[in-house]
Write a protein that holds these residues in place. Structure first.
Motif, PDB file in Angstrom:
ATOM      1  N   ARG A 161     -51.361  12.284 -79.280  1.00 58.93           N
ATOM      2  CA  ARG A 161     -52.028  12.512 -80.571  1.00 58.93           C
ATOM      3  C   ARG A 161     -53.529  12.721 -80.383  1.00 58.93           C
ATOM      4  O   ARG A 161     -54.104  13.667 -80.924  1.00 58.93           O
ATOM      5  CB  ARG A 161     -51.753  11.314 -81.491  1.00 58.93           C
ATOM      6  CG  ARG A 161     -52.223  11.524 -82.926  1.00 58.93           C
ATOM      7  CD  ARG A 161     -51.812  10.358 -83.807  1.00 58.93           C
ATOM      8  NE  ARG A 161     -52.387   9.103 -83.343  1.00 58.93           N
ATOM      9  CZ  ARG A 161     -51.689   8.094 -82.829  1.00 58.93           C
ATOM     10  NH1 ARG A 161     -50.387   8.174 -82.701  1.00 58.93           N
ATOM     11  NH2 ARG A 161     -52.305   6.999 -82.420  1.00 58.93           N
ATOM     12  N   ARG A 162     -54.175  11.872 -79.618  1.00 57.17           N
ATOM     13  CA  ARG A 162     -55.627  11.982 -79.421  1.00 57.17           C
ATOM     14  C   ARG A 162     -55.964  13.312 -78.719  1.00 57.17           C
ATOM     15  O   ARG A 162     -56.971  13.937 -79.047  1.00 57.17           O
ATOM     16  CB  ARG A 162     -56.145  10.799 -78.595  1.00 57.17           C
ATOM     17  CG  ARG A 162     -56.195   9.491 -79.337  1.00 57.17           C
ATOM     18  CD  ARG A 162     -57.296   9.487 -80.402  1.00 57.17           C
ATOM     19  NE  ARG A 162     -58.594   9.753 -79.844  1.00 57.17           N
ATOM     20  CZ  ARG A 162     -59.444  10.681 -80.311  1.00 57.17           C
ATOM     21  NH1 ARG A 162     -59.122  11.418 -81.356  1.00 57.17           N
ATOM     22  NH2 ARG A 162     -60.608  10.881 -79.730  1.00 57.17           N
ATOM     23  N   SER A 163     -55.153  13.714 -77.773  1.00 52.83           N
ATOM     24  CA  SER A 163     -55.410  14.995 -77.081  1.00 52.83           C
ATOM     25  C   SER A 163     -55.343  16.154 -78.071  1.00 52.83           C
ATOM     26  O   SER A 163     -56.190  17.059 -78.044  1.00 52.83           O
ATOM     27  CB  SER A 163     -54.381  15.211 -75.971  1.00 52.83           C
ATOM     28  OG  SER A 163     -54.484  14.196 -75.002  1.00 52.83           O
ATOM     29  N   LEU A 164     -54.366  16.120 -78.947  1.00 50.00           N
ATOM     30  CA  LEU A 164     -54.228  17.186 -79.943  1.00 50.00           C
ATOM     31  C   LEU A 164     -55.370  17.136 -80.954  1.00 50.00           C
ATOM     32  O   LEU A 164     -55.882  18.184 -81.376  1.00 50.00           O
ATOM     33  CB  LEU A 164     -52.870  17.074 -80.638  1.00 50.00           C
ATOM     34  CG  LEU A 164     -51.675  17.371 -79.721  1.00 50.00           C
ATOM     35  CD1 LEU A 164     -50.384  16.869 -80.357  1.00 50.00           C
ATOM     36  CD2 LEU A 164     -51.563  18.866 -79.420  1.00 50.00           C
ATOM     37  N   GLU A 165     -55.803  15.947 -81.317  1.00 51.55           N
ATOM     38  CA  GLU A 165     -56.946  15.811 -82.241  1.00 51.55           C
ATOM     39  C   GLU A 165     -58.207  16.426 -81.636  1.00 51.55           C
ATOM     40  O   GLU A 165     -58.966  17.116 -82.315  1.00 51.55           O
ATOM     41  CB  GLU A 165     -57.196  14.330 -82.573  1.00 51.55           C
ATOM     42  CG  GLU A 165     -56.214  13.759 -83.575  1.00 51.55           C
ATOM     43  CD  GLU A 165     -56.326  12.250 -83.745  1.00 51.55           C
ATOM     44  OE1 GLU A 165     -55.530  11.695 -84.521  1.00 51.55           O
ATOM     45  OE2 GLU A 165     -57.197  11.618 -83.098  1.00 51.55           O
ATOM     46  N   ILE A 166     -58.414  16.157 -80.346  1.00 50.46           N
ATOM     47  CA  ILE A 166     -59.596  16.698 -79.669  1.00 50.46           C
ATOM     48  C   ILE A 166     -59.500  18.220 -79.581  1.00 50.46           C
ATOM     49  O   ILE A 166     -60.476  18.932 -79.829  1.00 50.46           O
ATOM     50  CB  ILE A 166     -59.750  16.043 -78.279  1.00 50.46           C
ATOM     51  CG1 ILE A 166     -60.171  14.585 -78.449  1.00 50.46           C
ATOM     52  CG2 ILE A 166     -60.739  16.809 -77.411  1.00 50.46           C
ATOM     53  CD1 ILE A 166     -60.065  13.751 -77.176  1.00 50.46           C
ATOM     54  N   ALA A 167     -58.330  18.732 -79.237  1.00 50.55           N
ATOM     55  CA  ALA A 167     -58.143  20.185 -79.164  1.00 50.55           C
ATOM     56  C   ALA A 167     -58.391  20.827 -80.528  1.00 50.55           C
ATOM     57  O   ALA A 167     -59.055  21.868 -80.632  1.00 50.55           O
ATOM     58  CB  ALA A 167     -56.730  20.506 -78.679  1.00 50.55           C
ATOM     59  N   ASN A 168     -57.906  20.198 -81.557  1.00 45.15           N
ATOM     60  CA  ASN A 168     -58.111  20.719 -82.916  1.00 45.15           C
ATOM     61  C   ASN A 168     -59.587  20.675 -83.305  1.00 45.15           C
ATOM     62  O   ASN A 168     -60.101  21.626 -83.914  1.00 45.15           O
ATOM     63  CB  ASN A 168     -57.266  19.917 -83.903  1.00 45.15           C
ATOM     64  CG  ASN A 168     -57.450  20.402 -85.320  1.00 45.15           C
ATOM     65  OD1 ASN A 168     -57.146  21.547 -85.638  1.00 45.15           O
ATOM     66  ND2 ASN A 168     -57.982  19.542 -86.170  1.00 45.15           N
ATOM     67  N   ALA A 169     -60.276  19.613 -82.920  1.00 45.80           N
ATOM     68  CA  ALA A 169     -61.707  19.488 -83.243  1.00 45.80           C
ATOM     69  C   ALA A 169     -62.514  20.597 -82.570  1.00 45.80           C
ATOM     70  O   ALA A 169     -63.562  21.007 -83.081  1.00 45.80           O
ATOM     71  CB  ALA A 169     -62.221  18.115 -82.823  1.00 45.80           C
TER      72      ALA A 169
END
Ligand code: ADP
Length: 171
Positions: A97-105
């Motif tokens: 989840r955190r990896s995807l959040e960072i990619a989205n940011a």
């Protein structure tokens, strides 16, 4: 709906916007996929990693990709398997989840994951695949810049498990 794919291969070769590293809390490199990523990215990577002052288990941090085809690396720290009653599943889901959040940011479109924690950290592969796919699918229900998620399996056991889980069920 974003595409989820599984391939067998070396994550350092993937031409996606970001590859995820299965890092340790120091972020200063290690064995397995971490070592392969540091070797392929080159010595500049560890300089940037030193400035990040580590990362907590279940969290992730962004660096540039240097000599990799991918412009970014997201360093996620998976849990060490200690029997399953120490929050391992939540911590592993949090990595995805955190990896995807960072990619989205960063407004990225494509991201490739290794099978976090299933090497040196000893997470049972059949349990890890379930956590990984569920966490990614849950995240992708939201509005996001991400259009493609690739699970890069190095070993045949993980490849078989991911193929079964991704392609044999219609969800
Ligand atoms: P961890 O400490 O999180 O268990 P490892 O690097 O030991 O990390 O293993 C995580 C997964 O990465 C394992 O399934 C291993 O087979 C895989 N792996 C190792 N090298 C590579 C690579 N070059 N590309 C993709 N996956 C890799």
């Amino acid at each position: 709906m974003p595409i989820l794919r599984v391939i067998q291969g070396d994550i350092t070769k993937q031409a996606v916007d970001a590859i995820v590293n299965a890092a340790n809390t120091s972020l200063l490199g290690g064995g397995g996929v971490d070592g392969a990523i540091h070797r392929a990215a080159g010595p500049e990577l560890v300089f940037e990693c030193r400035m990040l002052h580590g990362c907590k288990t279940g969290d992730a941090k962004l660096t540039r990709g240097y000599r990799l085809p991918a412009p970014y690396i997201i360093h996620a720290v998976g849990p060490v398997w200690r029997g399953g009653a120490h929050g391992e599943a939540d911590l592993l889901a949090s990595c995805y989840r955190r990896s995807l959040e960072i990619a989205n940011a960063e407004n990225l479109n494509s991201i490739a994951f290794p099978n976090i924690s299933t090497g040196i950290y000893g997470y049972p592969k059949d349990k890890a695949v379930e956590v990984a796919i569920t966490a990614v699918r849950n995240y992708l229900k939201k509005q996001t810049s991400i259009q493609e998620v690739i699970f890069v399996c190095f070993d045949i056991d993980n490849l078989t498990l991911y193929e079964q889980r991704l392609y044999s069920q219609n969800e």
